[in-house]
Design a protein around this motif. Structure first.
Motif, short mmCIF file in Angstrom:
data_model
loop_
_atom_site.label_atom_id
_atom_site.label_comp_id
_atom_site.label_asym_id
_atom_site.label_seq_id
_atom_site.Cartn_x
_atom_site.Cartn_y
_atom_site.Cartn_z
N MET A 125 0.84 -1.18 0.00
CA MET A 125 0.00 0.00 0.00
C MET A 125 0.88 1.24 0.00
O MET A 125 1.91 1.28 0.66
N THR A 126 0.46 2.25 -0.70
CA THR A 126 1.28 3.45 -0.85
C THR A 126 0.53 4.67 -0.37
O THR A 126 -0.67 4.63 -0.09
N ASP A 131 -12.71 6.68 4.02
CA ASP A 131 -12.88 6.80 2.57
C ASP A 131 -13.61 8.12 2.31
O ASP A 131 -14.78 8.29 2.68
N ARG A 181 -9.82 0.03 -1.62
CA ARG A 181 -8.84 1.06 -1.95
C ARG A 181 -7.43 0.48 -1.81
O ARG A 181 -7.22 -0.56 -1.18
N ASN A 182 -6.45 1.21 -2.41
CA ASN A 182 -5.08 0.70 -2.34
C ASN A 182 -4.04 1.75 -1.96
O ASN A 182 -2.85 1.48 -1.99
N SER A 183 -4.47 2.97 -1.67
CA SER A 183 -3.51 4.00 -1.27
C SER A 183 -4.15 4.91 -0.23
O SER A 183 -5.38 4.99 -0.12
N TYR A 184 -3.32 5.61 0.52
CA TYR A 184 -3.83 6.47 1.58
C TYR A 184 -2.83 7.57 1.88
O TYR A 184 -1.67 7.54 1.44
N SER A 208 -3.44 -1.95 5.71
CA SER A 208 -3.60 -2.66 4.44
C SER A 208 -4.90 -3.47 4.43
O SER A 208 -5.63 -3.50 3.43
N SER A 209 -5.19 -4.12 5.55
CA SER A 209 -6.41 -4.92 5.64
C SER A 209 -7.65 -4.03 5.53
O SER A 209 -8.61 -4.36 4.82
N LEU A 263 -7.89 -1.02 4.11
CA LEU A 263 -8.00 -0.48 2.75
C LEU A 263 -8.59 -1.52 1.79
O LEU A 263 -9.42 -1.20 0.93
N LYS A 264 -8.15 -2.75 1.98
CA LYS A 264 -8.65 -3.83 1.12
C LYS A 264 -10.15 -4.02 1.29
O LYS A 264 -10.89 -4.20 0.32
N SER A 269 -4.99 10.27 -2.93
CA SER A 269 -5.65 9.06 -2.43
C SER A 269 -7.09 9.36 -2.03
O SER A 269 -7.42 10.45 -1.57
#
Length: 733
Positions: A1-2, A41, A103-106, A95-96, A98-99, A7
């Motif tokens: 995750m980036t 989000d 989503r994949n970034s923050y 990461s969990s 976001l998944k 984001s």
């Protein structure tokens, strides 16, 4: 995750340390003990799980404010994980979440700057932890809230509670879990600002520079004084990268670290640091007395003029040398004067290739082209520089070479200093007046002094102290005296005042004919009387004393009879420190009393005294005292001309009692000092500001009080009180 400024998700982050909270978070250098976060989000207004994680600090002694605010105990924290493990758990949990939100970034969103800049980055740096990319950018919720609601309050006055109250977010009175309510309130504040309600967009995040960028600085460049600080107490071997690491989390301007050098061209433990804006500078000031290793560093305000004086340059050669950015700079000292670029490249060898070959070398020269024995070298990476540093004190020709880390600012300072050296040394402008220092040179027959003869001409105070080793602990305060010749150059001699004759004898036994650089040094035991004869121009041999060429016990030659009303004529460098005890001890008490009656309290030195039958001498204190900065005032030529025939009036009134001030801000003047001593019946004539050899404020002053009682009262009541941002120390003289 980036992490990305674009984001869709924010990670709302809140934390606490084992010490102060609120506006002083991180200022007391205490460790992180709590992290609370939640993923938000922005588009769907969905949130992830709210997580709270305790962090086990190395020091579990919690401050009073921490106990009161957080409700945490050392027993509870002792079961927690250390910071490195907590950061791993944080990454996995984010990461969990976001998944689950698709989503994949923050990007982080925090309550102000302090948690990221003053807590996480400094602590990770000290513990050698590598923070992931997301920790280098974040949104400051207070600034974003002010942009959305500009009429609420200034950014510095905003708090989570005040922002929550403005949007009518209710406080849950039953919520006593510290950190949880804060994150819930921050999430509600963010939702109130989103486009569907107030059309606010999180567009420009705060950034943390991942590394310090080197680069040159021109004297013509404009430097805002609100962006500069002075750091004191640095280890002498500190590099610009070490200083940047001390200020980790704050953004230093490109080429913004300038290490200061003393009069001998060596680092004096100070640096001027320029930040990208005043906000970063103010955060840097909060790191006053934070630690670099085992040493605490003092941090004070400075000016743009001070920074340019140290870091600014005008030489095209230097600018071209420093134009190769992001290079590691190494300084080589003690090179043979005949050394060529090929010799230096061969000495460094293939394991540490120089950037650009010969173009990566800069030899330091005098204005007439003579080499000084110094050179600067560029390396493309840290590995090559480390290989070069391993060659410290290896031999090139017949000399061993000293190799140190260096900086762009040091290159500028060294080149500026040597290029401004006159080809024919001359005496500086005469000065008035000279204030006798609070220490004296003994002139008795006790053999408690040692003489060093045959010193390398490049030797400085640091070399002598290293040469003497453990015996430096037995040197009297201000007991190291470097002897200069009549041209103001090192004579190869020095005198050391020891605490006793026995200590002087031991130094002779231990150090006689010991090597310093590429020369052996002779060490003899002598008395204060013998030392004074040499300092006055006499010679000291094993066969005995040869007195100075002066006929009378007076330092000025007979040809200056026109100035007999003035005191002894001595060179300017010596005058700044010269005590009256330098006069021969053989003078009778009656003669001394007669001279005192005929001599004014303040000494003037006539400009015509250009040829002197004596040795120049410069005095240095012994450690751990900082170099003496007894000041002087340049005399106007008209004042000097009028000094001889006129009766002299002391600039200072005859003191009832004299108090020395140390640690003054460099911009402090008469007005500030009078205000500092308000109520003590002082006036401007009672104050003498002291300056250093460059004519710059030394941070010291002498204050004359009307009586001894008032002086003692001032020292008791005002010692270590603040003047500006500095803690002023007072001592009765």
């Amino acid at each position: 995750m980036t992490a990305s400024p674009h984001s869709d998700c924010l990670v709302v982050l809140f934390g606490a340390t084992a010490g102060a909270a609120g506006a002083k978070l991180g200022a007391d250098e205490r460790e992180l003990i709590l992290l609370v976060w939640q993923v938000v989000d922005r588009h769907s207004k969905k949130v992830g799980t709210l997580h709270k994680c305790l962090v086990k600090a190395d020091n579990l002694d919690l401050g009073e404010q921490c106990r009161e605010v957080t409700g945490l105990t050392p027993e509870g924290l002792s079961k927690a994980e250390p910071l490195d493990r907590v950061l791993q758990q944080f990454s996995q949990l984010v990461s969990s979440d976001l998944k689950s939100l698709g989503r994949n970034s923050y990007i982080f969103c925090t309550d102000g700057q302090l948690l990221i800049r003053q807590v996480l980055h400094p602590e990770a740096s000290k513990k050698n932890l590598l923070l992931s990319d997301p920790f280098y950018s974040f949104y400051d919720l207070r600034k974003e809230f002010h942009d959305c609601y500009p009429n609420v309050a200034p950014v510095k006055d905003l708090t989570i509670q005040s922002m929550a109250e403005y949007i009518a977010f209710g406080i849950d009175e039953t919520e006593d879990d510290f950190g949880v309510w804060q994150v819930k309130a921050m999430v509600a504040i963010i939702f109130s600002m989103l486009p569907e309600t107030n059309n606010h967009r999180f567009a420009v995040p705060e950034t943390v520079k991942p590394k310090y960028e080197t680069g040159p600085c021109s004297k013509s460049e404009a430097v805002d004084s609100e962006t500069v600080i002075r750091a004191r107490g640095l280890p002498w071997q500190s590099s610009d990268q070490d200083i940047a690491r001390f200020f980790k989390g704050l953004n230093i301007a490109k080429g913004g670290v300038a290490l200061c050098l003393n009069a001998q061209g060596r680092r004096n433990g100070e640096a001027l640091v320029r930040f990208v804006n005043s906000e970063q500078r103010d955060l840097a000031l909060e790191r006053h007395k934070h630690h670099m290793g085992s040493r605490y560093i003092e941090v004070y305000k400075a000016t743009g003029e001070e920074f340019l004086k140290i870091a600014g340059g005008t030489s095209n050669e230097v600018a071209q040398f420093l134009s190769k950015e992001n290079q590691v700079i190494i300084r080589m000292r003690g090179l043979p004067f005949t050394a060529t670029p090929e010799d230096v490249l061969g000495f460094l060898g293939s394991e540490c290739p120089v950037t650009g070959g010969k173009e990566g070398l800069l030899f330091v020269k005098y204005p007439d082209g003579r080499p000084t024995g110094d050179a600067f070298v560029l390396f493309a990476c840290e590995e090559y520089a480390q290989n070069a540093l391993k060659k410290h004190k290896e031999i090139l020709g017949k000399r061993y070479i000293e190799i140190f880390r260096s900086t762009a600012a040091e290159v500028q300072q060294v080149l500026n200093r040597y290029m401004s050296t006159p080809l024919i040394p001359t005496l500086p402008t005469p000065i008035i007046p000279v204030i006798p220092p609070p220490y004296t040179i003994t002139a008795g027959s006790v053999r408690d002094c040692v003489r060093l003869r045959g010193l390398p001409y490049t030797a400085g105070i640091d070399d002598i102290l290293e040469f003497m080793g453990d015996a430096t602990a037995d040197i009297k305060p201000h007991g190291v005296h470097m002897v200069l010749n009549q041209q103001g150059r090192p004579s190869g001699d020095a005198f050391i005042q020891m605490k006793s004759a026995d200590r002087a004898f031991l130094v002779v036994q231990k150090c006689h004919k010991k090597m310093m650089k590429d020369r052996y040094v002779e060490v003899f035991q002598c008395s204060g009387e013998e030392m004074n004869f040499v300092l006055m121009g006499g010679t000291l041999n094993r066969s005995g004393l040869s007195p100075p060429p002066c006929k009378l016990p007076c330092l000025s030659p007979p040809t200056y009879a026109a100035f007999q009303t003035a005191a002894a004529v001595i060179p300017t460098e010596a005058a700044i420190y010269q005590p009256q005890a330098l006069l021969p001890s053989t003078r009778t008490q009656q003669a001394s009393a007669a001279l005192a009656a005929a001599t004014p309290a303040v000494t003037y030195y006539p400009a015509q005294a250009a040829q002197l039958y004596m040795n120049y001498t410069a005095y240095y204190p012994s450690p751990p005292v900082s170099p003496t900065t007894v000041g002087y005032i340049t005399a106007p030529q008209a004042a000097v001309a009028a000094a001889a025939p006129a009766a002299h009036t002391p600039m200072l009134p005859q003191p009832g009692a004299l108090v020395r001030m140390q640690g003054l801000p460099y911009n402090a003047g008469m007005k500030e000092i009078l205000s500092f001593f308000q109520g003590y019946q002082l006036h401007a004539d009672s104050i003498l500001l002291l300056y250093n050899f460059s004519g710059q404020p030394s941070g010291e002053a002498l204050v004359t009080f009307p009586s001894l009682d008032s002086a003692k009262k001032a020292v008791v009541e005002r010692n270590r009180c603040l003047l500006g941002n500095g803690c002023v120390e007072l001592c009765l003289m």
